[in-house]
Design a protein around this motif. Structure first.
Motif, short mmCIF file in Angstrom:
data_model
loop_
_atom_site.label_atom_id
_atom_site.label_comp_id
_atom_site.label_asym_id
_atom_site.label_seq_id
_atom_site.Cartn_x
_atom_site.Cartn_y
_atom_site.Cartn_z
N ALA A 1 0.84 -1.21 0.00
CA ALA A 1 0.00 0.00 0.00
C ALA A 1 0.87 1.26 0.00
N ILE A 2 1.96 1.24 0.77
CA ILE A 2 2.86 2.41 0.80
C ILE A 2 3.50 2.61 -0.58
N ASN A 3 3.89 1.49 -1.20
CA ASN A 3 4.46 1.59 -2.55
C ASN A 3 3.44 2.19 -3.53
N THR A 4 2.18 1.83 -3.33
CA THR A 4 1.12 2.39 -4.18
C THR A 4 0.94 3.89 -3.92
N CYS A 5 1.19 4.30 -2.68
CA CYS A 5 1.08 5.72 -2.35
C CYS A 5 2.07 6.56 -3.16
N VAL A 6 3.24 5.96 -3.47
CA VAL A 6 4.22 6.68 -4.29
C VAL A 6 3.60 6.99 -5.66
N LEU A 7 2.92 5.99 -6.23
CA LEU A 7 2.26 6.21 -7.53
C LEU A 7 1.18 7.27 -7.42
N VAL A 8 0.40 7.18 -6.34
CA VAL A 8 -0.67 8.16 -6.15
C VAL A 8 -0.10 9.57 -6.07
N GLU B 1 -0.64 15.67 -6.54
CA GLU B 1 0.29 16.51 -5.79
C GLU B 1 -0.43 17.52 -4.90
N ASP B 2 -1.72 17.74 -5.19
CA ASP B 2 -2.46 18.79 -4.51
C ASP B 2 -3.02 18.36 -3.17
N VAL B 3 -2.88 17.10 -2.83
CA VAL B 3 -3.46 16.63 -1.58
C VAL B 3 -2.39 16.44 -0.52
N LYS B 4 -2.83 16.40 0.74
CA LYS B 4 -1.90 16.22 1.85
C LYS B 4 -1.46 14.76 1.94
N ILE B 5 -0.43 14.53 2.77
CA ILE B 5 0.14 13.19 2.88
C ILE B 5 -0.88 12.17 3.40
N ASN B 6 -1.75 12.61 4.34
CA ASN B 6 -2.73 11.67 4.86
C ASN B 6 -3.77 11.31 3.81
N GLU B 7 -4.08 12.28 2.93
CA GLU B 7 -5.05 12.00 1.86
C GLU B 7 -4.45 11.03 0.84
N THR B 8 -3.14 11.20 0.55
CA THR B 8 -2.45 10.26 -0.35
C THR B 8 -2.46 8.86 0.24
N ALA B 9 -2.18 8.78 1.55
CA ALA B 9 -2.17 7.47 2.21
C ALA B 9 -3.56 6.83 2.15
N LYS B 10 -4.59 7.66 2.34
CA LYS B 10 -5.96 7.14 2.30
C LYS B 10 -6.28 6.56 0.92
N ILE B 11 -5.87 7.28 -0.12
CA ILE B 11 -6.16 6.79 -1.49
C ILE B 11 -5.38 5.51 -1.77
N GLY B 12 -4.08 5.50 -1.36
CA GLY B 12 -3.26 4.32 -1.62
C GLY B 12 -3.80 3.08 -0.94
N PHE B 13 -4.17 3.21 0.32
CA PHE B 13 -4.69 2.06 1.05
C PHE B 13 -6.07 1.66 0.53
N LEU B 14 -6.87 2.67 0.09
CA LEU B 14 -8.19 2.35 -0.47
C LEU B 14 -8.05 1.54 -1.75
N LEU B 15 -7.05 1.87 -2.56
CA LEU B 15 -6.82 1.11 -3.81
C LEU B 15 -6.50 -0.35 -3.50
N SER C 1 -17.04 2.95 -5.45
CA SER C 1 -16.01 3.56 -4.60
C SER C 1 -15.32 4.72 -5.29
N ALA C 2 -15.16 4.60 -6.62
CA ALA C 2 -14.47 5.66 -7.37
C ALA C 2 -15.39 6.82 -7.72
N GLY C 3 -16.66 6.70 -7.36
CA GLY C 3 -17.59 7.79 -7.63
C GLY C 3 -18.16 7.77 -9.03
N LEU C 4 -17.93 6.65 -9.76
CA LEU C 4 -18.46 6.55 -11.12
C LEU C 4 -19.90 6.07 -11.15
N LEU C 5 -20.36 5.56 -10.02
CA LEU C 5 -21.71 5.02 -9.95
C LEU C 5 -22.44 5.70 -8.79
N HIS C 6 -23.63 6.19 -9.05
CA HIS C 6 -24.39 6.89 -8.02
C HIS C 6 -25.75 6.25 -7.88
#
Length: 669
Positions: free
Chosen positions: A141-148, A153-167, A573-578
């Motif tokens: 998950a941390i390795n994925t955070c690097v890709l995220v 770039e506009d989000v904070k580190i905790n937001e990046t971590a959240k996205i990486g772990f969510l993926l 989860s990605a917001g493509l479906l409502h």
């Protein structure tokens, strides 16, 4: 406007994640590093940190090239010592470290991330426990955070971590589906083996061999019985039969070694009587020995059965190995003894232990019958002043004489050696057997854990009409060791805990903590059984439970429907479906209360405002009048008044909490 070159610049956000992932990926591989690899990785990390804080510039390409050549040359020189697989792993680690220090743009970052995934996967070669796997999942998950971080770039580190772990969480259903349905295929190529120290018992046993193992708290194997397990004094786990003795150590006979080398299995005589059925999960030992009780048979692939009634793996155990065993306690071993085997098991070293030979001759004269003679020798261990200790005095060239007639203190190998020597000296074929004795019962998952410190040696003697019969002199000296287990006779602090300051076995003395230890161990046991041991047979069983009879059509429908669910889940989860719903949570909460009131007979007409309806509720349902009046005030404030952000937030919280209280009260009415 951002130019293409600017778009490829690595942001500080990504650089920070790269520092984190570099340590996270390399730390679990520390035991694979050569000193040179460790030094170069440390230099690269420090240099990259210097770049991050702006103290140093990127290294010149010439320096990186020289480091790469020097690394490759050093590895070529030491690969023969550390093994091919270790050499390849170090090469990949060095490539990762050098690419890490010389990367210039986002393309380089993507390469580092990709190699990072490979390194994380390679870590599983050595460790596969559930806790280690969870740790590696976090590193993925941390390795994925690097890709995220490259794209956000506009989000904070905790937001990046959240996205990486969510993926990673979103990928788990697909991973589970593939785990269930993907065919278990044999490996496409033969992976070179790790060159590492062997663990567990050896095929050469001297007086100090078992003593070494009693200092180890490592797990050797686990066993799950079909039905109740045998009593502790029946748990003699045979691993090796040692027939050659040169006066210093016991070894396997060359005839058995040749069969092992040729991987030639020998069919046993027909087994008789009731069988004891069980499954063994052996830990990696980098050896081929397997463990079984009495006359053990197994239908598991890659297991050989040897003429000395042992089980032997045709492949070295480089990872956990699960196999099924049927043991036949009442089956006699070798009712007829081959002449050559008899000769081997009567041989004694020349000019060794003259006093023991004389003593044996005296037993022969006093007890002509083999059974009586053996009984007398065994009784002498309990009748005379012998001691069972893990720290016996040293012995000289005539080690049996020194132990048996001078020191009279030793442990299982001493007593088993003396008994075999004396039996052979009086004409009774005898041999030493090594393995493990006993086990720790885990009631949480109904299995036995056998640790290295339970290593044991005993004797088998051949008697006319009875075949090979087990005799354990330890049972005469220290019966508690055999009946109740190792811990009944020895203190852990004096043996297996001496070299293991952080062993979980230290919790045995604390009931609550010991229960926690056993619970965690049972989780790892189930992981070994259902994940690491999920072979094609278990796969078929699970799919049959899910679908009944397995057909291609059913399997296709199952996979397509599962994939559809996964895609819908990811899209949502990605917001493509409502899904259509009222996003005004204030109105929704108020309307839900009104709906409940309607069920209680207090209906709101279409032209009735909140205040008028509140009066209606107060008159028709006085028990909630006060709460509903307050709720109405909150509702009017939130819907029609201008509130400060903090005021809206606090009022909303009060409104939601009160609406829940009213709903609960209405439900109870």
């Amino acid at each position: 406007m951002t130019t293409p070159n600017q778009q490829e610049i690595i942001s500080r956000h990504s650089l920070m994640w790269l520092l984190i992932i570099n340590i996270s990926v390399l730390l679990p591989l520390y035991d694979k590093f050569t000193p040179w690899t460790m030094a170069i990785c440390a230099i690269c990390l420090v240099w990259r940190y210097g770049i991050f804080i702006g103290k140093v510039a990127k290294p010149p390409r010439l320096l990186v090239t020289i480091l790469a050549l020097a690394s490759a040359l050093t590895l070529a020189l030491v690969t023969s010592q550390i093994g091919l697989l270790n050499g390849l792993m170090n090469l990949l680690i060095l490539g990762y470290a050098l690419k890490y220090i010389e990367m210039k743009d986002r393309r380089d970052v993507r390469i580092v991330v990709l190699v990072g995934y490979f390194l994380i996967a390679m870590t599983l070669i050595g460790q596969q426990s559930i806790y280690y796997s969870l740790l590696l999942t976090i590193i993925v998950a941390i390795n994925t955070c690097v890709l995220v971080s490259l794209y956000r770039e506009d989000v904070k580190i905790n937001e990046t971590a959240k996205i990486g772990f969510l993926l990673i969480l979103q990928s788990l259903p697909l991973a589970l589906l593939l785990f269930l349905v993907f065919p278990r295929l044999p490996p496409l190529w033969l992976m070179p083996q790790l060159k590492t120290d062997q663990t567990g018992i050896s095929d050469e046993v001297s007086f100090g061999e078992i003593q070494r193992l009693t200092r180890s708290a490592a797990l050797a194997f686990r066993v799950n019985f079909e039905g109740a397990p045998p009593a502790n004094n029946k748990l003699y786990w045979r691993a090796l039969v040692l027939e050659d003795y040169d006066g210093n150590k016991w070894t396997q006979n060359d005839s058995i070694k040749l069969l092992e080398l040729k991987k030639q299995s020998v069919s046993q005589a027909s087994s008789k009587g009731l069988s004891v059925n069980y499954t063994v999960i052996a830990e990696k030992s980098y050896q081929n020995w397997l463990f079984g009780l009495d006359v053990a048979t197994s239908d598991t692939e890659n297991i050989m059965q040897l003429p000395d009634y042992r089980l032997y793996s045709s492949k070295i155990l480089t990872q956990k190995f699960q196999y099924k065993v049927k043991s036949y306690p009442s089956t006699l071993m070798d009712i007829e003894l081959d002449h050559d085997i008899k000769k081997i098991n009567l041989e004694l070293p020349q000019n060794k232990n003259p006093q023991t030979l004389a003593l044996a001759k005296s037993y022969l004269r006093q007890f002509p019958k083999p059974e009586d003679r053996l009984s007398a020798i065994m009784s002498s261990f309990s009748q005379q002043a012998y001691f069972y200790t893990l720290t016996p005095p040293s012995v000289g060239p005539n080690q049996i004489d020194d132990f048996l007639l001078e020191n009279k203190a030793g442990f299982c190998v001493h007593y088993a050696s003396a008994l075999v020597f004396m039996a052979r000296a009086t004409g009774i074929p005898a041999r030493m057997v090594t393995g493990y004795q006993g086990g720790e019962w885990n009631k949480n998952a109904n299995y036995l854990s056998i640790y290295q410190y339970m290593a044991h040696a005993w004797t088998e003697v051949w008697l006319e009409g009875k075949g090979w019969v087990r005799l354990d002199p330890t049972a005469m000296i220290a019966p508690e060791r055999v009946i109740e287990g190792f811990d009944a006779y020895f203190q852990g602090q004096d043996s297996y805990l001496l070299d293991s300051p952080f062993s979980a076995l230290r919790l045995k003395d604390y009931p609550l903590l010991n229960e926690l230890r056993l619970s965690l161990a049972s989780i790892d046991y189930y992981w070994s059984v259902w994940v690491l041991g999920f072979d094609s047979n278990k796969q078929e069983q699970v799919l049959q439970k899910l679908m009944g009879k397995i057909t291609r059509e059913k399997l296709a429908v199952f996979m397509l429907s599962s994939l559809a669910c996964i895609i819908l889940l990811i899209a949502y989860s990605a917001g493509l479906l409502h899904f259509s719903r009222n996003k005004d949570k204030i109105s929704s909460a108020y309307l839900r209360v009104c709906k409940l009131l309607d069920r209680k007979g207090v209906s709101r007409s279409l032209d009735q405002g909140p205040v008028d309806f509140c009066h209606t509720v107060e008159s028709q349902l006085p028990s909630i009048a006060k709460e509903f009046s307050q709720l109405t005030q909150y509702y009017i404030a939130l819907k029609y008044r201008t509130l400060t952000p903090n005021g809206r937030k606090s009022t909303t919280k009060l409104f939601i909490r009160l609406s829940r209280q009213i709903k609960l009260k209405l439900i109870k009415l």
